[in-house]
Structure formats: C-alpha cells, structure tokens
Enzyme design. Structure first.
Site, short mmCIF file in Angstrom:
data_model
loop_
_atom_site.label_atom_id
_atom_site.label_comp_id
_atom_site.label_asym_id
_atom_site.label_seq_id
_atom_site.Cartn_x
_atom_site.Cartn_y
_atom_site.Cartn_z
CG ASP A 63 0.11 -5.66 -8.61
OD1 ASP A 63 0.92 -5.45 -7.70
OD2 ASP A 63 -1.10 -5.81 -8.41
CG HIS A 89 -2.10 -1.01 0.98
ND1 HIS A 89 -3.28 -0.70 0.35
CD2 HIS A 89 -2.15 -2.33 1.27
CE1 HIS A 89 -4.02 -1.80 0.29
NE2 HIS A 89 -3.36 -2.81 0.83
N GLY A 95 -7.35 -14.46 -7.74
CA GLY A 95 -7.86 -13.75 -6.56
C GLY A 95 -7.06 -14.01 -5.30
CB SER A 143 -4.46 -13.94 -11.35
OG SER A 143 -5.47 -13.39 -10.54
N GLY A 171 -4.08 -12.51 -4.63
CA GLY A 171 -3.14 -11.41 -4.34
C GLY A 171 -1.79 -11.61 -4.99
CD GLU A 197 -4.49 -4.77 -13.71
OE1 GLU A 197 -4.92 -5.15 -12.61
OE2 GLU A 197 -3.33 -5.00 -14.12
CG ASP A 213 1.40 0.47 -5.45
OD1 ASP A 213 0.53 0.78 -4.61
OD2 ASP A 213 1.21 -0.41 -6.33
#
Ligand code: GLA
Length: 382
Positions: free
Chosen positions: A167, A33, A118, A123, A120, A156, A35
C-alpha cells in the site's frame, strides 16, 4: 475537493496553508496476501485520495482537523498524547513515534478527501504517507521516497496490523496509466503500462467495514511463518513462501496439514498469477487477465479464507454479466471492496439491479465507482 480543504484551513486557522499534499488510495489488480510473503503484487494508485493542508504553528502541538467527519484533535509533541482519542489520530501518533529525527515543532493540519474509510483502498496508508510527506517537506528532512515508504510501513505496524509494503509503496510510486509490478523480496519495481482502451476497473464496496486489526490478517501471517519453519525443517531451506515453485507443491502436500497446505498453495499460485497477469497486460490480453482475477478470488475465498459472504456474493453476481470479465476481492479482505474488470462503462440498469439484489440479501447497499491508474503522492504550493 482541494479548494474545500484549503478554505477550511483558512477559516479554521486564519492563514493560508504552506503545504498542500495529495495522497491517493490504491487498488490492486492481483497479488493479494503475497507482499508479506516476499512475493509479487500488481497495484496502482487511484485518483481518489486525501488532501492535506498544513502550516507550522509555533507551538509544540500538531493540531489536526478531519474535514469529512468534522472532528479535531491535538497531539502534544512532548508526550505524544492526543487531546481527544479519535480512531484516525493513531496513524499520526504512530508516525511521530517512528520518524527520526523526532519532531518538536507544531503544525496545523486539515485533511479530507473522497477515499472511503475501511474499504480496503488504503485510507489508513494514505493518511500515514500524507503526514510523513508533510513532515518531510515542512521540516526539510529530505527523506528519499524509499525511506518514507519504510517509515510508513513501520508506523502502521506499530498499530498492530503486521501489514506488507504494497500500500505504502503504491502511494509513493504510483504513476498515471501504469500498474506497478513490485517484487516484495527485493523491493524493486517495474511499471507495466495499462493501455486500457475500452476496458475499465470498477470497485464494488461491500460497505462491510473491515478493520484488519480485528480480523484474521495477522493469523494468516502467522500461518505462513509456521509453514516456512516446517518446510525448512522437513523439505528445503527457504526464507519465505516466495522461494517455492508450483512443482514444490506436489512434494509439500503430504508434509503439511490441509490448512497450511492450502495457505501455501494459494501464495505460490497467486505469485504465479501476478506474473501471468503482467504478461497478459503487456499484450493487452484483458480476457486472460479477467480469468486470473476470478481464479485469484477462488483461492482467496476457499484456500486462504480471507473473503466474506458479501464479497463472494458480489463476485459471483458478475459471472452472469458478460460485460464484466474478471472480479475478485481486493486488499486484506473480510469486507471492503471487490475489483472488477469491465469492457466499457457499467450501465445504470446493471448498477440499480445489483444494488437492489444486494440490499435484499444483506440489508445494505454497495457503492460502485470507477478507479483509474493515477499518480502517487504529490505536493502543491498554495
Ligand atoms: C492489506 C495490507 C497489505 C497487503 C494486503 C493484502 O492491504 O496492508 O500490505 O498485505 O492487505 O494483499
């Protein structure tokens, strides 16, 4: 797995794929948390990921088959509507809505792999990034990696989760045996060698599915943004929480309510831990790294409040087991995986006992698997 996906493509479409791409998932050693607060993260690409096989199809449709779930859908390139609403199809649609120049020629695609959904481990970003890499290659768009990361992040976000860059960046820039120290303010990075020796990273998957859209992920972003506005007004000029130091926290305590103070403190402390983690890795001090992981989890659970009972249980369970020297929840939280730093392989006895106790507590079994720092996205010719 690669060969299975290739065979599936040939069986379904009656010809060989022209493009084969592997998009990995990502693990994050520390820096959670941070980024979207323009801070630091220390992730790596994992060996698990998604294989894509693709070839142009002379139509105006993207026809996609998900090997693992045996589902298929088609996206009409004129309307960007899907023939069957399937959860994963939205990632493809978002890319098509974002990419410039727009895509008008169809492609057949089969994708599948060994990345839990799902959990984390990104994916959804692997799907998004893999599809962008296919489009870039098939249509010779020649985007830089940086541009592809950017398209992936915007795509996203179009789905509703206002995620950061960690990610997608990791999926494109991952390197074998290296972690990436990414500065999310400047988007510059350096590689940190992971000379693991006997040490290993394991993920424990709670099997509590997390869908960040339906969690407090965006709320945390809003809270951080609100804190930045207040701090600008009453304390000092700053662009993001990244611009605060540990010393600032003392001054902020009386200015922010306890909820915002906890959120801000966590972000500042977590950024600090990432830098300490890098220093520990540079001298192969895995014991210090492990302690930082536990500290990070405490902050994520108590101050940032993005953990859940299952994640907390898995981390606490490791405290009595001396072979595990660090553990914390990983990724957005509210479910998904913990990352565990171990000295050596975990024994079957430990795994069996932990699974059983977790089952007794929560009525489902966790999955346990090792992750190794691996290369980012790559293409093969068939
Ligand atoms: C999700 C987001 C990332 C990051 C993490 C938390 O994985 O996609 O950008 O914010 O949560 O560190």
């Amino acid at each position: 797995m690669k060969h299975t996906i290739i065979s599936s493509f040939i069986t379904l479409f009656g010809r060989a794929p022209e493009q084969i791409i592997f998009a990995p998932g990502r693990a994050n050693i520390i820096g959670e948390h941070t980024d979207y607060n323009e801070g630091f993260v220390l992730p790596f690409a994992v060996g698990q990921g998604i294989w894509f096989c693709a070839a142009p199809n002379n139509s105006d449709k993207i026809i996609i088959k998900a090997f693992n779930t045996d589902q298929a859908t088609a996206i009409d390139l004129n309307t960007l509507e899907v023939s069957f609403e399937l959860g994963w199809a939205r990632f493809f649609v978002q890319v098509l809505k974002t990419i410039d120049p727009p895509i008008h020629k169809g492609i057949d695609i089969v994708f599948g792999g060994n990345l839990p959904i799902g959990a984390g481990i990104s994916s959804s970003s692997a799907l998004t990034c893999g599809f962008i890499a296919i489009l870039d290659d098939i249509f010779k768009i020649n985007m830089t990696e940086e541009a592809q990361v950017h398209i992936a992040v915007i795509s996203e976000r179009g789905y509703g989760v206002r995620g950061g860059i960690m990610d997608q960046f990791t999926i494109f820039y991952g390197r074998k045996n290296q972690a990436i120290l990414l500065d999310c303010k400047t988007n510059t990075h350096e590689y940190v060698p992971l000379e693991m020796g006997t040490y290993k990273f394991y993920l424990f998957n709670t099997n509590v599915q997390h869908n960040l859209l339906h969690t407090d992920y965006n709320t945390r972003r809003d809270e951080c943004d609100a804190a930045v506005i207040l701090i600008n007004k009453h304390y000092k000029k700053l662009k993001s929480l990244r611009d605060l130091s540990m010393d600032d926290l003392t001054n902020l305590q009386s200015m922010l309510d306890s909820l915002l103070f906890n959120r801000v403190s966590f972000v500042v402390q977590e950024n600090n831990r990432v830098i300490k983690a890098k220093e520990a890795l540079l001298i192969n001090d895995f014991v210090s790294l492990g302690l930082l992981l536990y500290e990070s989890h405490d902050g994520l659970s108590q101050m940032y409040q993005v953990s859940c009972a299952e994640l907390d249980w898995l981390v606490t369970y490791t405290l009595d087991y001396e072979q595990i020297i660090g553990a914390r929840m990983m990724g957005g939280g509210f479910g998904g995986c913990t990352i565990n730093l171990t000295n050596g392989f975990l024994s079957d006895a430990f795994i069996t006992e932990m699974k059983l106790k977790y089952f007794q507590e929560f009525g489902l079994y966790p999955d346990i698997f090792e992750v190794c720092p691996s290369d980012g996205i790559f293409a093969l010719r068939s």
